[in-house]
Every structure is written in C-alpha cells, then in structure tokens.
Design a protein around this motif. Sequence first.
Motif, PDB file in Angstrom:
ATOM      1  N   LEU A   1       6.644  23.593  -0.555  1.00 61.33           N
ATOM      2  CA  LEU A   1       5.605  22.571  -0.417  1.00 61.33           C
ATOM      3  C   LEU A   1       6.296  21.244  -0.126  1.00 61.33           C
ATOM      4  O   LEU A   1       7.141  20.797  -0.896  1.00 61.33           O
ATOM      5  CB  LEU A   1       4.810  22.449  -1.718  1.00 61.33           C
ATOM      6  N   LEU A   2       5.942  20.631   0.986  1.00 64.01           N
ATOM      7  CA  LEU A   2       6.528  19.346   1.379  1.00 64.01           C
ATOM      8  C   LEU A   2       5.520  18.237   1.106  1.00 64.01           C
ATOM      9  O   LEU A   2       4.413  18.250   1.647  1.00 64.01           O
ATOM     10  CB  LEU A   2       6.912  19.351   2.858  1.00 64.01           C
ATOM     11  N   ASN A   3       5.893  17.302   0.248  1.00 67.43           N
ATOM     12  CA  ASN A   3       5.032  16.164  -0.063  1.00 67.43           C
ATOM     13  C   ASN A   3       5.695  14.902   0.482  1.00 67.43           C
ATOM     14  O   ASN A   3       6.833  14.590   0.138  1.00 67.43           O
ATOM     15  CB  ASN A   3       4.811  16.037  -1.565  1.00 67.43           C
ATOM     16  N   THR A   4       4.979  14.173   1.344  1.00 68.77           N
ATOM     17  CA  THR A   4       5.488  12.955   1.967  1.00 68.77           C
ATOM     18  C   THR A   4       4.660  11.774   1.506  1.00 68.77           C
ATOM     19  O   THR A   4       3.431  11.843   1.487  1.00 68.77           O
ATOM     20  CB  THR A   4       5.436  13.067   3.507  1.00 68.77           C
ATOM     21  N   VAL A   5       5.322  10.693   1.144  1.00 66.83           N
ATOM     22  CA  VAL A   5       4.656   9.481   0.673  1.00 66.83           C
ATOM     23  C   VAL A   5       5.123   8.309   1.527  1.00 66.83           C
ATOM     24  O   VAL A   5       6.265   8.281   1.991  1.00 66.83           O
ATOM     25  CB  VAL A   5       4.943   9.255  -0.832  1.00 66.83           C
ATOM     26  N   ASN A   6       4.196   7.360   1.778  1.00 66.91           N
ATOM     27  CA  ASN A   6       4.500   6.199   2.622  1.00 66.91           C
ATOM     28  C   ASN A   6       4.206   4.914   1.878  1.00 66.91           C
ATOM     29  O   ASN A   6       3.299   4.866   1.050  1.00 66.91           O
ATOM     30  CB  ASN A   6       3.633   6.225   3.888  1.00 66.91           C
ATOM     31  N   VAL A   7       4.956   3.851   2.218  1.00 66.21           N
ATOM     32  CA  VAL A   7       4.688   2.520   1.696  1.00 66.21           C
ATOM     33  C   VAL A   7       4.703   1.536   2.856  1.00 66.21           C
ATOM     34  O   VAL A   7       5.513   1.666   3.783  1.00 66.21           O
ATOM     35  CB  VAL A   7       5.698   2.090   0.609  1.00 66.21           C
ATOM     36  N   ASN A   8       3.778   0.581   2.819  1.00 67.40           N
ATOM     37  CA  ASN A   8       3.720  -0.508   3.792  1.00 67.40           C
ATOM     38  C   ASN A   8       3.464  -1.800   3.030  1.00 67.40           C
ATOM     39  O   ASN A   8       2.728  -1.802   2.038  1.00 67.40           O
ATOM     40  CB  ASN A   8       2.605  -0.283   4.816  1.00 67.40           C
ATOM     41  N   ALA A   9       4.077  -2.894   3.507  1.00 60.16           N
ATOM     42  CA  ALA A   9       3.899  -4.191   2.860  1.00 60.16           C
ATOM     43  C   ALA A   9       4.265  -5.290   3.842  1.00 60.16           C
ATOM     44  O   ALA A   9       4.854  -5.044   4.893  1.00 60.16           O
ATOM     45  CB  ALA A   9       4.775  -4.277   1.612  1.00 60.16           C
ATOM     46  N   ASP A  10       3.903  -6.514   3.461  1.00 64.87           N
ATOM     47  CA  ASP A  10       4.291  -7.705   4.219  1.00 64.87           C
ATOM     48  C   ASP A  10       5.335  -8.460   3.420  1.00 64.87           C
ATOM     49  O   ASP A  10       5.334  -8.417   2.189  1.00 64.87           O
ATOM     50  CB  ASP A  10       3.078  -8.625   4.431  1.00 64.87           C
ATOM     51  N   SER A  11       6.216  -9.170   4.131  1.00 64.67           N
ATOM     52  CA  SER A  11       7.185 -10.039   3.459  1.00 64.67           C
ATOM     53  C   SER A  11       7.257 -11.356   4.215  1.00 64.67           C
ATOM     54  O   SER A  11       6.616 -11.528   5.252  1.00 64.67           O
ATOM     55  CB  SER A  11       8.565  -9.375   3.401  1.00 64.67           C
ATOM     56  N   ASP A  12       8.059 -12.263   3.712  1.00 65.04           N
ATOM     57  CA  ASP A  12       8.203 -13.567   4.365  1.00 65.04           C
ATOM     58  C   ASP A  12       8.814 -13.442   5.753  1.00 65.04           C
ATOM     59  O   ASP A  12       8.540 -14.244   6.635  1.00 65.04           O
ATOM     60  CB  ASP A  12       9.060 -14.498   3.515  1.00 65.04           C
TER      61      ASP A  12
ATOM     62  N   VAL B   1       0.859  -1.184   0.000  1.00 65.81           N
ATOM     63  CA  VAL B   1       0.000   0.000   0.000  1.00 65.81           C
ATOM     64  C   VAL B   1       0.895   1.234   0.000  1.00 65.81           C
ATOM     65  O   VAL B   1       1.734   1.404   0.882  1.00 65.81           O
ATOM     66  CB  VAL B   1      -0.930   0.037   1.237  1.00 65.81           C
ATOM     67  N   ILE B   2       0.691   2.088  -0.996  1.00 69.99           N
ATOM     68  CA  ILE B   2       1.432   3.350  -1.118  1.00 69.99           C
ATOM     69  C   ILE B   2       0.413   4.466  -0.988  1.00 69.99           C
ATOM     70  O   ILE B   2      -0.607   4.466  -1.678  1.00 69.99           O
ATOM     71  CB  ILE B   2       2.144   3.450  -2.477  1.00 69.99           C
TER      72      ILE B   2
ATOM     73  N   LEU C   1       7.218  -4.541   6.131  1.00 69.50           N
ATOM     74  CA  LEU C   1       8.099  -3.564   5.491  1.00 69.50           C
ATOM     75  C   LEU C   1       7.399  -2.216   5.479  1.00 69.50           C
ATOM     76  O   LEU C   1       6.190  -2.140   5.298  1.00 69.50           O
ATOM     77  CB  LEU C   1       8.390  -3.986   4.055  1.00 69.50           C
ATOM     78  N   SER C   2       8.173  -1.153   5.648  1.00 69.45           N
ATOM     79  CA  SER C   2       7.600   0.190   5.539  1.00 69.45           C
ATOM     80  C   SER C   2       8.697   1.163   5.149  1.00 69.45           C
ATOM     81  O   SER C   2       9.881   0.890   5.326  1.00 69.45           O
ATOM     82  CB  SER C   2       6.942   0.620   6.853  1.00 69.45           C
ATOM     83  N   GLY C   3       8.280   2.289   4.608  1.00 73.11           N
ATOM     84  CA  GLY C   3       9.224   3.327   4.238  1.00 73.11           C
ATOM     85  C   GLY C   3       8.514   4.641   4.001  1.00 73.11           C
ATOM     86  O   GLY C   3       7.300   4.674   3.767  1.00 73.11           O
ATOM     87  N   THR C   4       9.268   5.710   4.084  1.00 75.14           N
ATOM     88  CA  THR C   4       8.748   7.057   3.877  1.00 75.14           C
ATOM     89  C   THR C   4       9.753   7.832   3.033  1.00 75.14           C
ATOM     90  O   THR C   4      10.963   7.666   3.188  1.00 75.14           O
ATOM     91  CB  THR C   4       8.556   7.781   5.226  1.00 75.14           C
ATOM     92  N   ALA C   5       9.243   8.663   2.156  1.00 77.24           N
ATOM     93  CA  ALA C   5      10.099   9.562   1.374  1.00 77.24           C
ATOM     94  C   ALA C   5       9.384  10.901   1.254  1.00 77.24           C
ATOM     95  O   ALA C   5       8.160  10.976   1.379  1.00 77.24           O
ATOM     96  CB  ALA C   5      10.371   8.980  -0.006  1.00 77.24           C
ATOM     97  N   ASN C   6      10.154  11.959   1.043  1.00 78.47           N
ATOM     98  CA  ASN C   6       9.528  13.262   0.833  1.00 78.47           C
ATOM     99  C   ASN C   6      10.316  14.079  -0.166  1.00 78.47           C
ATOM    100  O   ASN C   6      11.485  13.803  -0.438  1.00 78.47           O
ATOM    101  CB  ASN C   6       9.326  14.010   2.155  1.00 78.47           C
ATOM    102  N   VAL C   7       9.638  15.076  -0.703  1.00 74.52           N
ATOM    103  CA  VAL C   7      10.256  16.015  -1.633  1.00 74.52           C
ATOM    104  C   VAL C   7       9.742  17.406  -1.299  1.00 74.52           C
ATOM    105  O   VAL C   7       8.584  17.586  -0.928  1.00 74.52           O
ATOM    106  CB  VAL C   7       9.960  15.643  -3.111  1.00 74.52           C
TER     107      VAL C   7
END
Length: 142
Positions: free
Chosen positions: A100-111, A36-37, A115-121
């Motif tokens: 303008l700060l734009n932040t995006v997130n990702v979440n996932a499952d693995s074996d 999910v992003i 997993l998760s991560g964040t990035a911004n621009v």
Amino acid sequence: MQISISSDPKQIIAGQALTYTITVTNGGGSPARNVVIKDALPPGVTLQGQTFLNLQNGTEENLVVESNVVTATATVINAGGVMRITVPAHVNPSVTEPALLNTVNVNADSDSAPLSGTANVTTLVVTPPKGGNTIFLPVITK
C-alpha cells in the motif's frame, strides 16, 4: 518545508489496523503561511477512529476528514515549527495488493517563494496461510 510520513506497523495482514504519522517541519528562517497538508488514503484503506493534529510554534490549525482524505491547515507555521498528524486506519480484509503506497503533500507560502513537498510510505501486505495457523510437525520414520 520538510514533510515525512511513516506507518506503524510497516508490514500488515489485510484486515488489521495501522497508524500513519505525518510530520511537517518549517526548517526555514521565515514563517510559512497558508499551510495545507493533504493525505488521500490508498485504495483498500479506510479511516478508523479519531485523527489527531498537533501544531507547535504556529497558529490557527484546522483538521478536516472526508471520504478517506485528511486535510490539515495552519495559518502560520513559524520557523522551527512542527505540525504532526496521526491518522488511524484499517486495511480492508479484501485487499490483495502486496503493498500500500500512501502519498502526502504539503503546500505553503513564504516571504520568498511558494513552498511544496511530497512524501510517501509503503506498507507491505502479508497474506496469512489459508485455514488459520500452520503447524509443522517432525516426520518420524522407522
């Protein structure tokens, strides 16, 4: 999972269009599942035009755009797979913020573990001179 986001252009005048590009890469050795992003656009920025989703080496991608929030999902992104989302947007003419700060997130499952991560621009907002174009003329004295 690795996530990045960029904006084009990197510097903008309020009232102009820009494009955000979000890239998620599964650099691990196993598939990422239930990916999910989510990208909630910054205040003063609205979606404009069609948002695109491209998934390479994965399955069952989906894209939902609601109220300036872009949500992309994939059932699986295999090892080495990449998901790219292109988000066309417009900076409202009334924006007075210098950036303008734009932040995006990702979440996932693995074996092995979630997993998760964040990035911004950050996109700089430049104010044009009042009254249109400014012309500088040489001063001639006698």
